[in-house]
Design a protein around this motif. Structure first.
Motif, PDB file in Angstrom:
ATOM      1  N   THR A 199      -0.088  -9.404   9.019  1.00  0.00           N
ATOM      2  CA  THR A 199      -1.182  -9.115   9.947  1.00  0.00           C
ATOM      3  C   THR A 199      -1.951  -7.883   9.481  1.00  0.00           C
ATOM      4  N   LEU A 200      -3.238  -7.938   9.690  1.00  0.00           N
ATOM      5  CA  LEU A 200      -4.086  -6.837   9.250  1.00  0.00           C
ATOM      6  C   LEU A 200      -3.744  -5.551   9.994  1.00  0.00           C
ATOM      7  N   GLY A 201      -3.395  -5.666  11.269  1.00  0.00           N
ATOM      8  CA  GLY A 201      -3.047  -4.471  12.032  1.00  0.00           C
ATOM      9  C   GLY A 201      -1.862  -3.740  11.439  1.00  0.00           C
ATOM     10  N   GLU A 202      -0.859  -4.495  11.011  1.00  0.00           N
ATOM     11  CA  GLU A 202       0.310  -3.888  10.382  1.00  0.00           C
ATOM     12  C   GLU A 202      -0.083  -3.186   9.089  1.00  0.00           C
ATOM     13  N   ASP A 231       6.446   9.904   4.964  1.00  0.00           N
ATOM     14  CA  ASP A 231       6.796  10.288   6.333  1.00  0.00           C
ATOM     15  C   ASP A 231       6.283   9.308   7.378  1.00  0.00           C
ATOM     16  N   ASN A 232       5.879   8.103   6.941  1.00  0.00           N
ATOM     17  CA  ASN A 232       5.340   7.097   7.845  1.00  0.00           C
ATOM     18  C   ASN A 232       6.484   6.191   8.312  1.00  0.00           C
ATOM     19  N   PRO A 233       6.920   6.314   9.575  1.00  0.00           N
ATOM     20  CA  PRO A 233       8.066   5.505  10.025  1.00  0.00           C
ATOM     21  C   PRO A 233       7.765   4.013  10.059  1.00  0.00           C
ATOM     22  N   ASP A 234       6.509   3.645  10.367  1.00  0.00           N
ATOM     23  CA  ASP A 234       6.141   2.226  10.348  1.00  0.00           C
ATOM     24  C   ASP A 234       6.279   1.652   8.940  1.00  0.00           C
ATOM     25  N   LEU A 235       5.879   2.441   7.943  1.00  0.00           N
ATOM     26  CA  LEU A 235       5.991   1.995   6.559  1.00  0.00           C
ATOM     27  C   LEU A 235       7.450   1.855   6.150  1.00  0.00           C
ATOM     28  N   ARG A 236       8.287   2.799   6.529  1.00  0.00           N
ATOM     29  CA  ARG A 236       9.709   2.727   6.188  1.00  0.00           C
ATOM     30  C   ARG A 236      10.337   1.460   6.762  1.00  0.00           C
ATOM     31  N   ARG A 237      10.036   1.168   8.020  1.00  0.00           N
ATOM     32  CA  ARG A 237      10.590  -0.031   8.645  1.00  0.00           C
ATOM     33  C   ARG A 237      10.076  -1.294   7.953  1.00  0.00           C
ATOM     34  N   ARG A 238       8.790  -1.294   7.629  1.00  0.00           N
ATOM     35  CA  ARG A 238       8.224  -2.474   6.974  1.00  0.00           C
ATOM     36  C   ARG A 238       8.815  -2.667   5.584  1.00  0.00           C
ATOM     37  N   ALA A 239       8.988  -1.585   4.846  1.00  0.00           N
ATOM     38  CA  ALA A 239       9.554  -1.684   3.501  1.00  0.00           C
ATOM     39  C   ALA A 239      10.967  -2.265   3.544  1.00  0.00           C
ATOM     40  N   GLU A 240      11.745  -1.871   4.535  1.00  0.00           N
ATOM     41  CA  GLU A 240      13.098  -2.406   4.672  1.00  0.00           C
ATOM     42  C   GLU A 240      13.063  -3.902   4.998  1.00  0.00           C
TER      43      GLU A 240
END
Length: 255
Positions: A210-213, A185-194
């Protein structure tokens, strides 16, 4: 400080470093001497420093040959002095070493191996972490414990968000496929995975990141996050226990 990726073996990354002000040239984790020598010839550079994060052969296999041919100084962990042949400068956690106009702080990050270290160049905002932290992942616990690895990851997590992270392998696509099973349910993770899938489809590296990401999306850095804890069925549990559960799942993941 210039940083250049040198692919090796199936999925290793070796890193060439150059301090522009002094012309010093370093290499991080040269598991194979041949691609390093080719990259040096291509640029007309002479090697002066070799940095080793840990003793595994796919990270130090080229050190002896490169040192013999260049006279470069080999730098690594004092704890691995008996496992890194020819070590010239043996360092402990909190020590520092000068590379041209840059300074690297030594961070002890056991877990993958007992003597593993990372090199943190604060001025260049660059972290060379070997096999401790990967994009969306972490190293297998070959010699350490979950407590040690969680301690190492939280130590790295305290570095600034804009740190560029250079890890030892291109494991990111598999790590992304696993991460979304833990933190769906992590939208940041979904975008990064794509974005990762698209980059790999184009044949592009996913390193550096980047470490922040990674703090926002890597489940191994978020074992103390209530959302991740709930997702693995351990709400409110000790982060070490949560980390161990995530690591166990990754060890058995096929994807």
């Amino acid at each position: 400080m210039e940083v250049h990726l040198v692919p090796a073996f199936a999925d290793n990354y070796i890193y060439l470093l150059r301090d522009a002000a002094t012309g010093k040239v370093g290499v991080v984790d040269p598991g194979d001497a041949a691609p390093v020598k080719a990259a040096l010839r291509e640029r007309g550079w002479s090697l002066t420093h070799i940095f080793a994060t840990h003793h595994h052969d796919d990270h130090i296999g080229g050190c002896t040959e490169l040192k013999a041919e260049s006279g470069a100084t080999l730098i690594g962990a004092r704890a691995d002095s008996h496992r890194i042949p020819g070590l010239d400068i043996a360092l402990d956690d909190g020590d520092s070493v000068t590379f041209g106009g840059e300074t690297a702080e030594i961070l002890s990050v056991p877990g993958h191996t007992r003597g593993h270290v990372a090199f943190w160049f604060a001025g260049a905002k660059a972290l060379f972490c070997g096999d401790t932290l990967f994009a969306l992942g972490c190293g297998r616990l070959f010699e350490g414990t979950p407590e040690e690895m969680w301690g190492s990851l939280t130590a790295l997590r305290r570095l600034p968000d804009d740190t560029a992270v250079y890890c030892g392998h291109e494991y990111t696509l598999s790590n992304a496929r696993f991460a979304v099973t833990v933190d769906p349910d992590n939208p940041d993770l979904r975008r990064r995975a794509e974005a990762i899938a698209a980059a790999r489809e184009r044949g592009e590296p996913t390193i550096p990141f980047t470490l922040g990401e990674d703090k926002r999306t890597n489940p191994f850095l978020r074992a103390d996050d209530p959302g991740v804890q709930a997702a693995v069925g351990l709400p409110g549990a000790d982060p070490v226990r949560v980390f161990a559960e995530i690591r166990s799942r990754k060890d058995h993941f096929r994807g």
